[in-house]
Design an enzyme around this catalytic site. Structure first.
Site, short mmCIF file in Angstrom:
data_model
loop_
_atom_site.label_atom_id
_atom_site.label_comp_id
_atom_site.label_asym_id
_atom_site.label_seq_id
_atom_site.Cartn_x
_atom_site.Cartn_y
_atom_site.Cartn_z
N ASP A 159 59.57 -8.22 49.74
CA ASP A 159 59.10 -7.49 48.55
C ASP A 159 60.26 -6.74 47.90
O ASP A 159 60.40 -6.70 46.68
CB ASP A 159 57.98 -6.54 48.95
CG ASP A 159 56.94 -7.26 49.78
OD1 ASP A 159 56.30 -8.17 49.23
OD2 ASP A 159 56.81 -6.97 50.99
N HIS A 187 52.95 -4.52 53.32
CA HIS A 187 53.28 -5.83 52.76
C HIS A 187 51.98 -6.50 52.35
O HIS A 187 51.38 -7.27 53.08
CB HIS A 187 54.03 -6.71 53.76
CG HIS A 187 54.12 -8.13 53.29
ND1 HIS A 187 54.86 -8.50 52.20
CD2 HIS A 187 53.52 -9.26 53.73
CE1 HIS A 187 54.71 -9.80 51.99
NE2 HIS A 187 53.90 -10.28 52.91
P1 NAI Z 1 53.00 -21.67 59.52
O1 NAI Z 1 51.54 -21.87 59.62
O2 NAI Z 1 53.85 -22.74 58.90
O3 NAI Z 1 53.61 -21.41 60.98
C1 NAI Z 1 53.03 -20.50 61.85
C2 NAI Z 1 53.33 -21.00 63.26
O4 NAI Z 1 52.90 -19.97 64.16
C3 NAI Z 1 52.57 -22.26 63.63
O5 NAI Z 1 53.47 -23.21 64.18
C4 NAI Z 1 51.57 -21.78 64.68
O6 NAI Z 1 51.28 -22.74 65.67
C5 NAI Z 1 52.30 -20.59 65.26
N1 NAI Z 1 51.45 -19.63 65.96
C6 NAI Z 1 50.20 -19.23 65.66
N2 NAI Z 1 49.74 -18.36 66.58
C7 NAI Z 1 50.74 -18.20 67.48
C8 NAI Z 1 50.87 -17.44 68.67
N3 NAI Z 1 49.86 -16.69 69.12
N4 NAI Z 1 52.03 -17.50 69.34
C9 NAI Z 1 53.03 -18.28 68.90
N5 NAI Z 1 52.96 -19.04 67.80
C10 NAI Z 1 51.83 -18.99 67.08
O7 NAI Z 1 53.20 -20.27 58.79
P2 NAI Z 1 54.50 -19.69 58.08
O8 NAI Z 1 54.52 -20.11 56.67
O9 NAI Z 1 55.68 -19.94 58.93
O10 NAI Z 1 54.14 -18.13 58.07
C11 NAI Z 1 54.07 -17.38 59.26
C12 NAI Z 1 53.49 -16.01 59.00
O11 NAI Z 1 54.35 -15.24 58.16
C13 NAI Z 1 52.14 -16.01 58.29
O12 NAI Z 1 51.32 -15.03 58.92
C14 NAI Z 1 52.48 -15.55 56.89
O13 NAI Z 1 51.38 -14.93 56.26
C15 NAI Z 1 53.58 -14.56 57.18
N6 NAI Z 1 54.44 -14.20 56.04
C16 NAI Z 1 54.88 -12.89 55.98
C17 NAI Z 1 55.71 -12.47 54.97
C18 NAI Z 1 56.17 -11.04 54.91
O14 NAI Z 1 56.82 -10.69 53.93
N7 NAI Z 1 55.89 -10.18 55.86
C19 NAI Z 1 56.16 -13.41 53.93
C20 NAI Z 1 55.69 -14.75 54.10
C21 NAI Z 1 54.84 -15.12 55.13
#
Ligand code: NAI
Length: 326
Positions: A159, A187
């Site tokens: 952000d 966030h």
């Molecule tokens: P994604 O769905 O591509 O990957 C998430 C991965 O986490 C998947 O491989 C899944 O199997 C794994 N996973 C789920 N539960 C798990 C657990 N208990 N232990 C280990 N691995 C686990 O999602 P992406 O795009 O990589 O996003 C990840 C997270 O980041 C989402 O929650 C998204 O909302 C968040 N995010 C946060 C931002 C921020 O500024 N704070 C910005 C963009 C995304």
């Protein structure tokens, strides 16, 4: 030779991790001369995909990549780590309400907090990226009573970077000329990007821009909804920019911000009237793992309103998960 730094990445088979681990291994985080060992955690069904990521990491022949561990067990993943990127989280499924999402993630971050408590280095620096990031970080911190609250932060840097880039364009200044920008709070779309104190090249940014209506009607809502706009355009959520922000935040945290203000969501010490322990985006300077909050910034009426909005949301999230924290 320097001894290797152990870095955990959770959600390691996901899309943010796919943009993150290669940059860590290339030296973008700690420099190309610092060996790193990657600890990659994902769920059991993702271990095959994770193996593919590791094959690609090998195929990059990064000189700084001194080793890799892949696992579905948090304790193994967090064993002796210096740095943790907690990216994996439960996404919002169809028909899932906010409280279900909070609950599902509370479970994950309770387990991971306990594992960190048991296995991570006492000096570890843990960044929570997985949403709802602030409250997930709060839960992990509360579940790791033997680690200092200073070990935890949540990512508000994406952000901050979005706001800085937009301001640079509007003011016609270089993005790295912008100092003293703040993003307050959660966030989420309630965050408050605040350039009242910001400067560029020795001038107040608000004076250069001179358009308070733009601040309220364009800037703040655009930064708040940027994540949704990227999904709309790309058909997938921000990944490379999220990974980049994670690297920026952790690099500043462990190396230092050299006197520059950066926004970090850290456990409140009670300043600005934020209840202790809530993970709230505030301006800080950083030095070798230590965070110093910028105190006593003035609030006008509009700022107070925006501040209250994002703080109330975080209080609600905290209260919604309180019963799950024992
Ligand atoms: P994604 O769905 O591509 O990957 C998430 C991965 O986490 C998947 O491989 C899944 O199997 C794994 N996973 C789920 N539960 C798990 C657990 N208990 N232990 C280990 N691995 C686990 O999602 P992406 O795009 O990589 O996003 C990840 C997270 O980041 C989402 O929650 C998204 O909302 C968040 N995010 C946060 C931002 C921020 O500024 N704070 C910005 C963009 C995304």
């Amino acid at each position: 030779a320097k001894s290797p730094v152990r870095i955990a990445v959770t959600g390691a088979a996901g899309q943010i991790a796919y943009a993150l681990v290669f940059r860590i291994a290339s030296g973008a985080l700690l420099g190309p001369d610092q060996p790193v060992i990657l600890h990659l955690l994902d769920l059991p069904p993702m271990q095959g995909a994770l193996k593919g990521v590791m094959m690609e990491l090998e195929d990059c022949a990064f000189p700084a990549l001194a080793g890799m561990v892949a696992t579905d067990d948090p304790k193994t993943a967090f064993k002796d780590i210096d740095i943790g990127f907690l990216v994996g989280a439960r996404p919002r499924g169809k028909g899932m309400e906010r409280k279900d999402l909070l609950g599902a993630n509370a479970e994950i971050f309770t387990v991971q907090g306990r594992a960190l408590n048991e296995a991570a280095k006492r000096t570890a620096r843990i960044l929570v990226v997985g949403n709802p990031a602030n409250t997930n970080a709060h839960i992990a911190m509360k579940s790791a009573p033997d680690l200092s609250p200073d070990c935890f932060s949540a990512m508000i840097r994406l952000d901050h970077n979005r706001a800085a880039s937009m301001l640079a364009g509007k003011a016609g200044v270089a993005v790295d000329a912008i100092e003293k920008l703040v993003v307050w709070g959660n966030h989420s779309p309630t965050m408050y990007p605040d350039y009242r104190f910001a400067e560029a090249n020795g001038r107040k940014l608000a004076e250069i821009i001179g358009d308070e209506a733009w601040n309220r009607d364009v800037f703040i809502p655009t930064v708040g909804k940027r994540g949704a706009a990227v999904i709309e355009a790309r058909g997938a959520s921000s990944a490379a920019s999220a990974a980049n922000a994670a690297i920026d935040q952790v690099r500043d945290w462990v190396v230092g911000s050299h006197g520059r203000w950066v926004s970090m969501a850290v456990a409140s010490d009670g300043s600005y009237g934020i209840p202790e322990g809530i993970m709230f985006g505030v301006p800080v300077t950083t030095e070798a793992g230590t965070v110093t909050r910028i105190p006593d910034l003035a609030m006008d009426e509009f700022a107070r309103e925006r501040f209250a909005l994002t703080l109330n949301e975080l209080k609600e999230e905290r209260d919604a998960v309180a019963h799950l924290l024992g």
